[in-house]
Design a protein around this motif. Structure first.
Motif, PDB file in Angstrom:
ATOM      1  N   ILE A 146     -11.127   5.010   4.566  1.00 37.54           N
ATOM      2  CA  ILE A 146     -10.690   4.694   5.928  1.00 37.54           C
ATOM      3  C   ILE A 146     -11.891   4.317   6.781  1.00 37.54           C
ATOM      4  O   ILE A 146     -12.920   4.996   6.769  1.00 37.54           O
ATOM      5  CB  ILE A 146      -9.961   5.897   6.550  1.00 37.54           C
ATOM      6  CG1 ILE A 146      -8.669   6.187   5.762  1.00 37.54           C
ATOM      7  CG2 ILE A 146      -9.640   5.652   8.025  1.00 37.54           C
ATOM      8  CD1 ILE A 146      -7.933   7.433   6.213  1.00 37.54           C
ATOM      9  N   ASP A 196      -9.038   0.927   2.680  1.00 43.11           N
ATOM     10  CA  ASP A 196      -7.586   0.758   2.592  1.00 43.11           C
ATOM     11  C   ASP A 196      -6.922   0.778   3.968  1.00 43.11           C
ATOM     12  O   ASP A 196      -5.751   0.419   4.091  1.00 43.11           O
ATOM     13  CB  ASP A 196      -6.963   1.896   1.768  1.00 43.11           C
ATOM     14  CG  ASP A 196      -7.674   2.110   0.454  1.00 43.11           C
ATOM     15  OD1 ASP A 196      -7.699   1.174  -0.357  1.00 43.11           O
ATOM     16  OD2 ASP A 196      -8.226   3.209   0.244  1.00 43.11           O
ATOM     17  N   LEU A 197      -7.651   1.249   4.974  1.00 44.91           N
ATOM     18  CA  LEU A 197      -7.065   1.420   6.303  1.00 44.91           C
ATOM     19  C   LEU A 197      -8.148   1.356   7.363  1.00 44.91           C
ATOM     20  O   LEU A 197      -9.240   1.898   7.183  1.00 44.91           O
ATOM     21  CB  LEU A 197      -6.349   2.777   6.387  1.00 44.91           C
ATOM     22  CG  LEU A 197      -5.757   3.183   7.744  1.00 44.91           C
ATOM     23  CD1 LEU A 197      -4.600   2.269   8.126  1.00 44.91           C
ATOM     24  CD2 LEU A 197      -5.300   4.643   7.729  1.00 44.91           C
ATOM     25  N   PHE A 223      -4.040   5.742   0.983  1.00 43.50           N
ATOM     26  CA  PHE A 223      -5.302   5.363   1.626  1.00 43.50           C
ATOM     27  C   PHE A 223      -6.404   6.268   1.075  1.00 43.50           C
ATOM     28  O   PHE A 223      -6.340   7.478   1.232  1.00 43.50           O
ATOM     29  CB  PHE A 223      -5.215   5.531   3.146  1.00 43.50           C
ATOM     30  CG  PHE A 223      -4.106   4.742   3.787  1.00 43.50           C
ATOM     31  CD1 PHE A 223      -3.965   3.389   3.541  1.00 43.50           C
ATOM     32  CD2 PHE A 223      -3.209   5.370   4.649  1.00 43.50           C
ATOM     33  CE1 PHE A 223      -2.937   2.661   4.133  1.00 43.50           C
ATOM     34  CE2 PHE A 223      -2.191   4.648   5.252  1.00 43.50           C
ATOM     35  CZ  PHE A 223      -2.057   3.288   4.986  1.00 43.50           C
ATOM     36  N   TRP A 227       0.857  -1.188   0.000  1.00 46.55           N
ATOM     37  CA  TRP A 227       0.000   0.000   0.000  1.00 46.55           C
ATOM     38  C   TRP A 227       0.890   1.235   0.000  1.00 46.55           C
ATOM     39  O   TRP A 227       1.917   1.270   0.689  1.00 46.55           O
ATOM     40  CB  TRP A 227      -0.871   0.055   1.251  1.00 46.55           C
ATOM     41  CG  TRP A 227      -2.065  -0.836   1.237  1.00 46.55           C
ATOM     42  CD1 TRP A 227      -3.342  -0.509   0.895  1.00 46.55           C
ATOM     43  CD2 TRP A 227      -2.108  -2.216   1.617  1.00 46.55           C
ATOM     44  NE1 TRP A 227      -4.177  -1.613   1.018  1.00 46.55           N
ATOM     45  CE2 TRP A 227      -3.445  -2.662   1.459  1.00 46.55           C
ATOM     46  CE3 TRP A 227      -1.140  -3.132   2.057  1.00 46.55           C
ATOM     47  CZ2 TRP A 227      -3.835  -3.972   1.734  1.00 46.55           C
ATOM     48  CZ3 TRP A 227      -1.528  -4.432   2.327  1.00 46.55           C
ATOM     49  CH2 TRP A 227      -2.858  -4.839   2.162  1.00 46.55           C
TER      50      TRP A 227
END
Length: 303
Positions: free
Chosen positions: A158, A245-246, A155, A152
Motif C-alpha cells: 500500500i 496494489d493500493l 492488497f 483485485w
C-alpha cells in the motif's frame, strides 16, 4: 483518531467488466469486515426515452424499466454473491449518474463506495471528467476506485502519500484496517516542495508523529521523502516503481494553492492510476485525536 468501521458498502454496477471487477473487490472487503453490500444500478433519464421511425417520442414506463433492471441485478447477485453475505439491490432513475450514486450511498448510510473507473491518459484526464472523480468530490464516505484492466481481491503493498496539509492523516485509521485485514506492508511517501519551507517543516513533524504511531500499531512500513512540484505524477510513478496494489489518498483540495496542490492531484491519481485508489475526504471542521495507550505521545490533527 476515531475508528472507521466498514459495515455497509455501496457498489454501482453497469454490468461491464470494470464494474464486475469492482464488485469482486467489494465482495472480498465485505467478507473481511462482515459488511453488507448495496448493489446499485442507475438508469439515466434519457435512456427512458426513444424516438420511433415516424418521429414519435416514446417515454417508457419508469416502473417497468426499474422492475426489469432489478431482476437483472438480482440475477448478477445470485451468480456472484455467496449466501453468507447480506446484500440489497436497487435501481434508480436519475438525471446525473454521480449524483445518484452519492445520494444512494448517503440514504443507505454506507461506509464505503467501491466503483470501477476508466484509466485515461494524462492528456485526456485533464479534459474528460470521470464519474468516479465526481463521486469522490461529494461522497459522504470514502471511495475506492478500481481500474478497468484487471481484478483485485487482496492488497499486499500500500502506498500512503502524505502532503503537508492539516487533514493529511485523517485517512490513517482506514488505512490501518486495510493493512491488518490484508497483512500488507505500507510505504509512506512524504511530498513537499523546498520552495515552501514552512510546509516542509510541518510535514517533518507530521511524519515523526506518524512514525511513532506506526511502531505502536506494529505496522510494517517505510517512510520516504520527495521534493517535487508534481505530486500526482510522483505518486503514480512510485506506485509503479514499488508495484503497489493500493494507493490511499486524502481528497482535500480546499486548503492549498499553487501548482503542487491544485485540484488535479486527486483527479489525476484517480483517472490515471493502474491500481485501486482509496480516496478519503476530510471530515467537517473538528478536532480528531488518536491517543495510544501508555506513554506514547498523543497524535492530533485539526481538520
Amino acid at each position: 483518531m476515531e475508528s472507521t468501521l466498514i459495515k455497509k458498502i455501496t457498489v454501482p454496477v453497469d454490468y461491464s467488466e470494470t464494474s464486475r471487477n469492482a464488485l469482486a473487490l467489494a465482495l472480498e472487503i465485505s467478507r473481511q469486515h462482515q459488511a453488507s453490500l448495496h448493489l446499485l444500478y442507475v438508469v439515466e433519464q434519457y435512456q427512458c426515452i426513444s424516438i420511433s421511425e415516424n418521429g414519435l417520442i416514446i417515454d417508457f414506463s419508469k416502473e417497468s424499466i426499474k422492475a426489469a433492471e432489478l431482476k437483472r441485478l438480482q440475477k448478477l447477485a445470485n451468480e456472484l454473491i455467496d449466501g453468507q453475505t447480506a446484500y440489497v439491490v436497487e435501481c434508480r432513475i436519475a438525471n446525473d449518474l454521480s449524483t445518484a450514486v452519492v445520494e444512494a450511498a448517503l440514504e443507505h448510510e454506507s461506509d464505503l463506495i467501491v466503483m470501477g473507473t476508466q484509466v485515461t491518459s494524462g492528456f485526456v484526464s485533464h479534459f474528460v471528467g470521470s464519474v468516479a472523480y465526481d463521486v469522490v468530490k461529494t461522497a459522504p464516505c470514502p471511495v475506492l476506485t478500481v481500474p478497468n484492466h484487471r481484478a483485485w481481491t487482496v492488497f499486499k503493498k500500500i502506498l500512503f502519500p502524505v502532503r503537508p496539509v492539516a487533514t493529511a492523516l485523517e485517512k490513517y485509521d482506514l488505512a490501518k484496517e486495510m493493512i491488518r485485514h490484508n497483512k500488507a506492508e505500507m510505504t509512506v511517501l512524504g511530498l513537499y516542495n523546498e520552495d515552501t519551507p514552512q510546509l516542509s517543516d510541518a510535514l517533518t513533524e507530521m511524519l515523526s508523529k506518524l512514525e511513532i504511531q506506526l511502531k505502536y500499531d506494529r505496522i510494517r512500513a517505510s517512510i520516504e521523502l520527495a521534493d517535487t512540484e508534481e505530486g500526482a505524477e510522483l505518486v503514480l510513478f512510485k506506485s509503479r516503481q514499488l508495484d503497489v496494489d493500493l494507493i490511499i489518498i486524502t481528497a482535500d483540495e480546499s486548503e492549498t494553492s499553487g501548482s503542487f496542490f491544485e485540484s488535479p492531484y486527486t483527479e489525476q491519481i484517480i483517472n490515471q492510476s493502474k491500481v485501486p485508489v482509496l480516496s478519503i475526504r476530510p471530515a467537517p471542521v473538528r478536532v480528531v485525536q488518536m491517543q495510544p495507550i501508555g506513554a506514547i505521545p498523543a497524535f492530533s490533527v485539526v481538520a
